[in-house]
Design a protein around this motif. Sequence first.
Motif, PDB file in Angstrom:
ATOM      1  N   ARG A   1       0.675  -1.155  -0.126  1.00  0.00           N
ATOM      2  CA  ARG A   1      -0.004   0.089  -0.051  1.00  0.00           C
ATOM      3  C   ARG A   1       1.031   1.183   0.036  1.00  0.00           C
ATOM      4  N   ARG A   2       0.295   2.411  -0.523  1.00  0.00           N
ATOM      5  CA  ARG A   2       0.987   3.849  -0.515  1.00  0.00           C
ATOM      6  C   ARG A   2       0.990   4.109   1.115  1.00  0.00           C
TER       7      ARG A   2
ATOM      8  N   THR B   1      -8.880   5.936   3.147  1.00  0.00           N
ATOM      9  CA  THR B   1      -7.605   5.420   2.903  1.00  0.00           C
ATOM     10  C   THR B   1      -7.053   4.588   4.188  1.00  0.00           C
ATOM     11  N   ASP B   2      -7.974   3.991   4.858  1.00  0.00           N
ATOM     12  CA  ASP B   2      -7.702   2.768   6.012  1.00  0.00           C
ATOM     13  C   ASP B   2      -7.076   1.612   5.240  1.00  0.00           C
ATOM     14  N   GLY B   3      -6.097   1.185   6.087  1.00  0.00           N
ATOM     15  CA  GLY B   3      -5.341  -0.162   5.646  1.00  0.00           C
ATOM     16  C   GLY B   3      -6.056  -1.136   6.533  1.00  0.00           C
ATOM     17  N   PRO B   4      -5.523  -2.376   6.410  1.00  0.00           N
ATOM     18  CA  PRO B   4      -6.130  -3.594   6.610  1.00  0.00           C
ATOM     19  C   PRO B   4      -6.645  -3.596   8.273  1.00  0.00           C
TER      20      PRO B   4
ATOM     21  N   ASP C   1     -10.117   3.297  -1.108  1.00  0.00           N
ATOM     22  CA  ASP C   1      -8.717   3.176  -1.831  1.00  0.00           C
ATOM     23  C   ASP C   1      -7.878   2.156  -1.073  1.00  0.00           C
ATOM     24  N   ASP C   2      -8.204   0.973  -1.225  1.00  0.00           N
ATOM     25  CA  ASP C   2      -7.366  -0.068  -0.476  1.00  0.00           C
ATOM     26  C   ASP C   2      -6.167   0.009  -0.360  1.00  0.00           C
ATOM     27  N   ASP C   3      -5.540   0.049  -1.602  1.00  0.00           N
ATOM     28  CA  ASP C   3      -3.942   0.086  -1.707  1.00  0.00           C
ATOM     29  C   ASP C   3      -3.397   1.508  -1.792  1.00  0.00           C
ATOM     30  N   GLY C   4      -4.256   2.519  -1.819  1.00  0.00           N
ATOM     31  CA  GLY C   4      -3.801   3.914  -1.739  1.00  0.00           C
ATOM     32  C   GLY C   4      -3.340   4.397  -2.992  1.00  0.00           C
TER      33      GLY C   4
END
Lengths: 512, 192
Positions: A128-129, B110-113, B135-138
């Motif tokens: 991820r970014r 933009t939260d991550g897992p 925006d899962d992976d940014g």
Amino acid sequence: MTRAWPLACCAVVVLGPLTVAAQETSLRADERLVLEWHGDNRNGQTTDDHYGLALQRLTLTGASGALRTSAQIDGELFWDAPTADYEDAGRLERVAVEYDMPLRGGDLTVTTGDFHRQLGRGLVLSLRRVDEVGQDVTLQGGQLAWSGDTLDVDVFAGRTNAAEFDAVSQHAVNDPHDVVAGGAATLRQLTPLQLSLGVFGMHMRPRESLVPAYGQDHMSALGASLEGAAPSGIAAFYVEADWQGRHVAGDGTMAKALYGTLDLNLGALAVQIEGLWLDDFFVRGSRNSAVGTAFDYAQPPTLERIDQEVIDNTNTRGGRVRLSYALLDGALVPYANLMVRENDPGEDTQLDQVHAYGGAEWNYDGGRARLNLSAGARDEVQDGQTFKAMKHAEGDWLSPIGGGHALHISATHEERRLESKAYRRGSSVAGLEKGGLGAVSVEVGYDTSDPSDEVRRLFVAGILAWEPTDAITLRSTVGSQRGGLKCVAGVCRDFPEFSGARLEIVGRGDLL
Amino acid sequence: MKRLLPPFALMLCAQAYASDAPTAAPATTSVSTAAPATDLAPAASRTPLGDFSLRTLDGKKARLSDARGKVVLVSFWATWCQPCKQELPFLDALAKKYADKGLVVWAINTDGPKTLADVRRVLSTRGLTLPVLLDDDGAVAGRLNPRVAMPLSIYVDRAGRRALEHEGYAPGDEAAIEQRLVALLAEAAPTP
């Protein structure tokens, strides 16, 4: 990274002519320049004192019709570096070219160069970014993604390309260049529960095998997910199951993972349930030269709050429940959360973790002011003995005081115990903010984990932020700041203590 | 590397000039004389944002080019960002108030897992109904918000061009946000 140039140039040459019509074009720059002087941070080490650093990152993004391009140029320059581990460098870190075209009722996007990709909820792959605190890793290669109204399909392949400067240790990171290939398909909005069904998989070959004499290490993983929500909004769920085969140093290992969430929206009461089971499940590539451990290409959920460290998240099972109750039309939300985890269940090293906390989030004065309070306790028990324990409390208060000014006070305090050692850690920030202008703040931190005289236990810093325009931001810090685990933008890293002065200048604007 | 720093200093100066120039210039291209004075870039100097496509929380496809003809406020947020959570109810109210005038507010999460599971709860406890894009992976943040600043708002005019980018949220920003949107909504839609 310089070998990305031919790749990018080829992509531009091949895809550029496809932009047949004259289009509006944009080119935008985003520049971050950090100037630091590190004095003696009194952390008991002399290898990170008395040096200067200029760190810059320039990101360029362009767009013309269906074509999008981006590039990132990074550089570091040291003065009086205490060891040879602090290296001057400048490089083209990222290049990407994307092109959209309509295809069979959907949109096909072709990407070459650097791109990020996550599969499912990050158990199988999560590149991820992330901001400068995290280790930003892209895949350098190509991706074909087709997206229709209810179906997404993509395939990708590349080698991992890490940002070559670790902002925390301030040391260089060598590119791992591990090869990763994979793909995913997701079918969405299946009635009656707006179900989404996803399948995905990946294969990785690390550049460095653990024992080269036993041949090339490799791993493959497959996953499937199902997500749905009741149209009334009363309930929503996500479940994911993953399988993994690893071949390391001649030995084969199978691993499994299961993850799920359930949200119940029962009027004012919201119930959130999350469960995780990782059976020796991890995705690791070659060694990160700055920190000495392998690059972790997966980022599974941890069940923990984002500001809490998790020592190991590869062989674990557990769950959490959170109850939230909305009052005053959602302006006041008290909540309680309980998390239980077992690390290495059934092993001699089994560690039982419990974390209970609660608090309230309150927006008042028409939403212009906020008060957030929380407190809790966390225990980690091994062999019937408390290995690690913590009681914590946090507060965050922001209130307008007239004339466009606001007072902002935030504080954290932790009473910690690691085996027989007890210590305290925390920090408080008090600041005066003015929207559109900036803020002036004072930060006071403390950490009593090391009682020796040569180690600093009290930290005081002044912070000045100024926004002369929407396009330029300056932020200066003078004094000392506590080290230890800090979580910034969802990434937790162990920061060294800082003592000195720092000036950060951010500028952004259109060049074309 | 030492030769790289002066160009970057020049770049900063150039950006300051480039960003100041539109701000200082009078907004002569606004079609409505009723539009309030704002810090939006004049229409003539705006450049295209570049298209992007993401899925909403309920699986629908949201593509910027499909919103051409509408004013789009893109706001990057995350569940752990306190100013974001303070700003969201206000953006939600604006989205409802000006929907029939052609305003679309997209809250790009933009939260991550580690925290993605919290998104639905944050929305439901606050009664928020604005479209949330994941925006899962940014990937989109990487292009439009490369420093992953939060909250970050991008004001997009009816022609898909960036009219302003604003970082952060502080009490008192509400009036300026609404004024900018009213001014953009008063502009004429682009000719097809």
